[in-house]
Write an enzyme that holds these catalytic residues in place. Structure first.
Site, PDB file in Angstrom:
ATOM      1  N   ALA A  56       0.720  -1.224   0.060  1.00 17.10           N
ATOM      2  CA  ALA A  56       0.102  -0.160  -0.035  1.00 17.10           C
ATOM      3  C   ALA A  56       0.762   1.290  -0.064  1.00 17.10           C
ATOM      4  CB  ALA A  56      -0.965   0.100   1.127  1.00 17.10           C
ATOM      5  N   PHE A  57       1.982   1.004   0.701  1.00 17.40           N
ATOM      6  CA  PHE A  57       2.745   2.340   0.884  1.00 17.40           C
ATOM      7  C   PHE A  57       3.300   2.850  -0.555  1.00 17.40           C
ATOM      8  CE2 PHE A  57       6.706   4.957   2.109  1.00 17.40           C
ATOM      9  CZ  PHE A  57       5.955   5.480   3.324  1.00 17.40           C
ATOM     10  N   GLU A  58       3.320   2.036  -1.469  1.00 16.74           N
ATOM     11  CA  GLU A  58       3.950   2.553  -2.921  1.00 16.74           C
ATOM     12  C   GLU A  58       2.778   2.807  -3.823  1.00 16.74           C
ATOM     13  OE1 GLU A  58       6.643   0.040  -0.717  1.00 16.74           O
ATOM     14  OE2 GLU A  58       4.689  -0.621  -1.507  1.00 16.74           O
ATOM     15  N   THR A  80      -5.276  -3.240   0.731  1.00 13.99           N
ATOM     16  CA  THR A  80      -5.573  -3.598   2.167  1.00 13.99           C
ATOM     17  C   THR A  80      -4.417  -3.655   3.180  1.00 13.99           C
ATOM     18  OG1 THR A  80      -7.101  -5.255   1.199  1.00 13.99           O
ATOM     19  CG2 THR A  80      -6.821  -5.494   3.335  1.00 13.99           C
ATOM     20  N   VAL A  81      -4.791  -2.827   4.347  1.00 20.15           N
ATOM     21  CA  VAL A  81      -3.948  -2.588   5.350  1.00 20.15           C
ATOM     22  C   VAL A  81      -4.759  -3.088   6.674  1.00 20.15           C
ATOM     23  CG1 VAL A  81      -2.373  -0.881   6.754  1.00 20.15           C
ATOM     24  CG2 VAL A  81      -2.736  -0.463   4.125  1.00 20.15           C
ATOM     25  N   ALA A  85       0.236  -6.046  15.599  1.00 17.28           N
ATOM     26  CA  ALA A  85       0.447  -5.704  16.856  1.00 17.28           C
ATOM     27  C   ALA A  85       1.334  -4.393  17.282  1.00 17.28           C
ATOM     28  CB  ALA A  85       1.291  -6.739  17.571  1.00 17.28           C
ATOM     29  N   THR A  86       1.946  -3.857  15.862  1.00 14.46           N
ATOM     30  CA  THR A  86       2.586  -2.742  16.113  1.00 14.46           C
ATOM     31  C   THR A  86       2.176  -1.660  15.573  1.00 14.46           C
ATOM     32  OG1 THR A  86       3.836  -2.987  13.900  1.00 14.46           O
ATOM     33  CG2 THR A  86       4.751  -4.339  15.648  1.00 14.46           C
ATOM     34  N   HIS A  88       3.141   0.185  12.896  1.00 14.20           N
ATOM     35  CA  HIS A  88       3.299   0.213  11.309  1.00 14.20           C
ATOM     36  C   HIS A  88       2.069   0.438  10.515  1.00 14.20           C
ATOM     37  CE1 HIS A  88       5.123  -0.938   7.780  1.00 14.20           C
ATOM     38  NE2 HIS A  88       4.254  -1.601   7.307  1.00 14.20           N
ATOM     39  N   PHE A 113      -9.883   6.579  -3.933  1.00 16.38           N
ATOM     40  CA  PHE A 113      -9.210   5.697  -2.767  1.00 16.38           C
ATOM     41  C   PHE A 113      -9.981   4.591  -2.633  1.00 16.38           C
ATOM     42  CE2 PHE A 113      -8.311   4.894   1.844  1.00 16.38           C
ATOM     43  CZ  PHE A 113      -6.576   4.961   1.645  1.00 16.38           C
TER      44      PHE A 113
END
EC number: 2.5.1.78
Length: 161
Positions: A56-58, A80-81, A85-86, A88, A113
């Site tokens: 997704a970041f790209e 899809t994000v 547990a972090t 990120h 989007f």
């Protein structure tokens, strides 16, 4: 008073769909929903370009490249994000949403989007064609409406990057 409304006529339209490969078990369903909706509304299969990116970041970078190619009437972004547990998740969601919004605001064509940001795998599955419909299909329909509205204004924006 003048009222502007878009329609869903995709005939003659050229569409790019930028799709994240990460969580492909979900994004492939979003992509199928988007493609199906576009074809149902008159977009020819050969006028749909699917551009796969690693995650997704790209998405914003390649979306910007697609917009600047001047080959498309509109661009759909799908990904899809899923929260883990972090922290990120928070960084990715914030940056992809800001990036896609920025590309859209600096563009002469609609950029929609369709990136799911969910708390769980179950929520993602629900939004990829089960209980909550298919958000890829919904995004495609929204894109056709925005293309129609965009065509009603015929405005060349100054300073578009």
């Amino acid at each position: 008073m003048t009222i502007y409304e878009g329609n869903y006529n995709g005939q003659g339209k050229k569409i790019a769909i930028v799709t994240s490969r990460f969580n492909e078990f979900i994004t492939s369903k979003l992509l199928s929903g988007a493609e199906d909706m576009l074809i149902r509304h008159g977009v020819a299969r050969e006028n749909i370009d699917v551009i796969w990116v690693p995650g997704a970041f790209e998405i914003p970078y390649i979306t910007k490249r697609a917009v600047h190619s001047q080959k498309y009437d509109g661009v759909i972004t799908l990904g899809t994000v899923i929260r883990g547990a972090t922290t990120h998740y928070d960084y990715v969601c914030n940056e992809v949403s800001k990036g896609v919004a920025q590309v859209g605001m600096n563009s002469n064509i609609p950029v929609l989007f369709g990136v799911l940001t969910t708390e769980s795998i179950e929520q993602a599955v629900e939004r990829a064609g089960t209980k909550a419909g298919n958000k890829g299909a919904e995004t495609a329909l929204g894109l056709l409406e925005m293309i129609s509205l965009n065509e009603q204004f015929h405005v060349e924006s100054v300073g578009m990057n």
